[in-house]
Design an enzyme around this catalytic site. Structure first.
Site, PDB file in Angstrom:
ATOM      1  N   SER A   1      48.687  30.583  37.327  1.00 31.74           N
ATOM      2  CA  SER A   1      48.796  31.382  38.549  1.00 31.74           C
ATOM      3  C   SER A   1      50.082  32.216  38.524  1.00 31.74           C
ATOM      4  O   SER A   1      50.965  31.968  37.715  1.00 31.74           O
ATOM      5  CB  SER A   1      48.795  30.460  39.775  1.00 31.74           C
ATOM      6  OG  SER A   1      48.748  31.231  40.954  1.00 31.74           O
TER       7      SER A   1
ATOM      8  N   LYS B   1      43.462  24.375  39.788  1.00 32.70           N
ATOM      9  CA  LYS B   1      43.471  25.841  39.898  1.00 32.70           C
ATOM     10  C   LYS B   1      42.293  26.319  40.745  1.00 32.70           C
ATOM     11  O   LYS B   1      42.420  27.279  41.517  1.00 32.70           O
ATOM     12  CB  LYS B   1      43.431  26.481  38.498  1.00 32.70           C
ATOM     13  CG  LYS B   1      43.439  28.009  38.525  1.00 32.70           C
ATOM     14  CD  LYS B   1      44.763  28.534  39.056  1.00 32.70           C
ATOM     15  CE  LYS B   1      44.886  30.006  39.339  1.00 32.70           C
ATOM     16  NZ  LYS B   1      44.019  30.981  38.800  1.00 32.70           N
TER      17      LYS B   1
ATOM     18  N   GLU C   1      43.632  30.348  48.244  1.00 33.64           N
ATOM     19  CA  GLU C   1      43.946  31.788  48.164  1.00 33.64           C
ATOM     20  C   GLU C   1      42.918  32.605  48.979  1.00 33.64           C
ATOM     21  O   GLU C   1      43.294  33.524  49.710  1.00 33.64           O
ATOM     22  CB  GLU C   1      43.901  32.156  46.680  1.00 33.64           C
ATOM     23  CG  GLU C   1      44.304  33.533  46.282  1.00 33.64           C
ATOM     24  CD  GLU C   1      44.185  33.670  44.746  1.00 33.64           C
ATOM     25  OE1 GLU C   1      45.020  33.104  44.020  1.00 33.64           O
ATOM     26  OE2 GLU C   1      43.247  34.338  44.280  1.00 33.64           O
TER      27      GLU C   1
ATOM     28  N   HIS D   1      43.317  25.772  44.253  1.00 36.45           N
ATOM     29  CA  HIS D   1      44.346  26.792  44.524  1.00 36.45           C
ATOM     30  C   HIS D   1      43.676  28.119  44.883  1.00 36.45           C
ATOM     31  O   HIS D   1      44.043  28.787  45.847  1.00 36.45           O
ATOM     32  CB  HIS D   1      45.227  26.927  43.283  1.00 36.45           C
ATOM     33  CG  HIS D   1      46.055  28.174  43.205  1.00 36.45           C
ATOM     34  ND1 HIS D   1      45.513  29.406  42.875  1.00 36.45           N
ATOM     35  CD2 HIS D   1      47.374  28.398  43.407  1.00 36.45           C
ATOM     36  CE1 HIS D   1      46.463  30.328  42.883  1.00 36.45           C
ATOM     37  NE2 HIS D   1      47.608  29.737  43.203  1.00 36.45           N
ATOM     38  N   ASN D   2      42.669  28.495  44.114  1.00 37.00           N
ATOM     39  CA  ASN D   2      42.008  29.781  44.379  1.00 37.00           C
ATOM     40  C   ASN D   2      41.197  29.740  45.662  1.00 37.00           C
ATOM     41  O   ASN D   2      41.087  30.744  46.362  1.00 37.00           O
ATOM     42  CB  ASN D   2      41.139  30.191  43.184  1.00 37.00           C
ATOM     43  CG  ASN D   2      41.970  30.823  42.083  1.00 37.00           C
ATOM     44  OD1 ASN D   2      43.170  30.581  41.992  1.00 37.00           O
ATOM     45  ND2 ASN D   2      41.358  31.617  41.243  1.00 37.00           N
TER      46      ASN D   2
HETATM   47  O1  LIG Z   1      43.179  33.299  39.471  1.00 40.52           O
HETATM   48  C1  LIG Z   1      43.468  34.294  40.082  1.00 40.52           C
HETATM   49  C2  LIG Z   1      44.587  34.335  41.034  1.00 40.52           C
HETATM   50  O2  LIG Z   1      45.087  33.076  41.286  1.00 40.52           O
HETATM   51  C3  LIG Z   1      42.618  35.479  39.860  1.00 40.52           C
HETATM   52  O3  LIG Z   1      43.190  36.657  40.247  1.00 40.52           O
HETATM   53  C4  LIG Z   1      41.270  35.202  40.408  1.00 40.52           C
HETATM   54  O4  LIG Z   1      40.323  35.408  39.389  1.00 40.52           O
HETATM   55  C5  LIG Z   1      40.850  36.000  41.586  1.00 40.52           C
HETATM   56  O5  LIG Z   1      39.657  35.419  42.059  1.00 40.52           O
HETATM   57  P1  LIG Z   1      38.557  36.236  42.833  1.00 40.52           P
HETATM   58  O6  LIG Z   1      38.135  37.356  41.908  1.00 40.52           O
HETATM   59  O7  LIG Z   1      37.434  35.286  43.080  1.00 40.52           O
HETATM   60  O8  LIG Z   1      39.195  36.766  44.090  1.00 40.52           O
END
Ligand SMILES: O=C(CO)[C@H](O)[C@H](O)COP(=O)(O)O
Length: 298
Positions: A121, A171, A178, A174-175
């Protein structure tokens, strides 16, 4: 240390530069020859094939794959494994599904190889200047590659999470987080946008990025985006998704864990891909059927 890097896209390329900055030797390969040639001028050893990459490393080798998740990982492993020896370590630094990682690890272990999953990340700038790494695999392999992470991570920016799979699982979650955080930021600005007040969004993001409870890198990036395009007029609100959010929600369902914010954020991504929805038509038609409420005709 000496390691091989397969996949020199935005992340892999920057990780190589970061490793070189810290005195590591890197054998670099990509299906497109240009990035390896450019990295050669910066001190890396270019390889023209995966076989050549393996031949330029001495056992026990460390080979880091930084390639798109999915079948590319399997294609690379297919080409790489025949050139490796027992005890070599293979790192998957991409956003692989942890279940695929577990299956791959089992296959590699049968060949006496060690598979490590490293959730990475911090974006491309993190890869270049100091990233955040969530690492799974056997503890002995981790100890042998830890010097790399000590050097290329930000302070406190790597974690040995446990057995293989735990890095990619971490991860994935984490995403998922996000997704929820970005959706909440987006919704906040939507409410400001529909308000009776005339906010400057760059200024708002700046003040929220400094000292507020909701400060953080995403808010700094929000400020950055508004500084380039004050009302984001140049882009459409189409929110693509690579899969990690969906896996997080699927995992929550499997575990019967409540994750409504992440789930809704995922559904908002899907919704953003459509101009109109069939569910919207059905609801509009039903309101019309039971109450004679007006529908918007095409
Ligand atoms: O790993 C990431 C950030 O941590 C990448 O930017 C991730 O692939 C973004 O995910 P998505 O396209 O589903 O928004």
């Amino acid at each position: 240390m000496k390691l091989g890097m397969i996949g020199l896209g935005k992340m892999g390329y920057n990780l190589v530069l970061n490793c070189l900055d810290h005195g590591h030797e890197v054998v670099a390969f990509d299906v497109h020859p240009e990035p390896a040639q450019k990295l050669e001028q910066k001190g890396a050893i270019a390889a023209a094939s995966i076989e050549e990459l393996a031949s330029k490393l001495k056992p026990p080798r460390v080979v880091w794959m930084m390639v798109p998740a999915g079948e590319t990982v399997d294609l690379v492993l297919e080409q790489l494994v025949p050139h490796l020896s027992r005890g070599d370590i293979v790192i998957d630094g991409g956003n692989s599904n942890y279940k695929h990682t577990l299956a791959r690890a089992e296959k590699l272990q049968a060949n006496g190889l060690h598979y490590m999953d490293v959730g990475t990340s911090g974006g491309t700038s993190g890869a270049r200047e100091g990233g955040c790494f969530m690492i799974g695999g056997n503890p002995e392999s981790f100890r042998s590659i830890e010097p790399i992470f000590k050097d290329i991570a930000v302070k406190n920016g790597y974690l040995y999470a446990g057995e293989v799979g735990s890095g990619h699982f971490l991860k994935m979650v984490h995403n998922g987080i996000e997704y929820g955080m970005m959706q909440a930021i987006g919704e906040g600005f939507e409410i400001l946008d529909k308000s009776p007040f005339n906010y400057n969004y760059e200024d708002v993001a700046r003040v929220w990025a400094n000292g507020s409870v909701i400060r953080g890198w995403l808010m700094e990036l929000t400020q950055n985006a508004f500084s380039k395009d004050p009302n984001l007029e140049e882009i459409r609100g189409v929110m693509q998704a690579s899969g990690e959010g969906q896996w997080t929600v699927e995992t929550a369902l499997e575990q019967k864990a409540s994750a409504p914010v992440i789930a809704m954020s995922l559904f908002m991504r899907f919704r953003s891909l459509e101009e109109d929805t069939f569910h919207g038509k059905v609801v509009a038609a039903l309101r019309n059927e039971f109450g004679g409420h007006a529908v918007v005709k095409k």
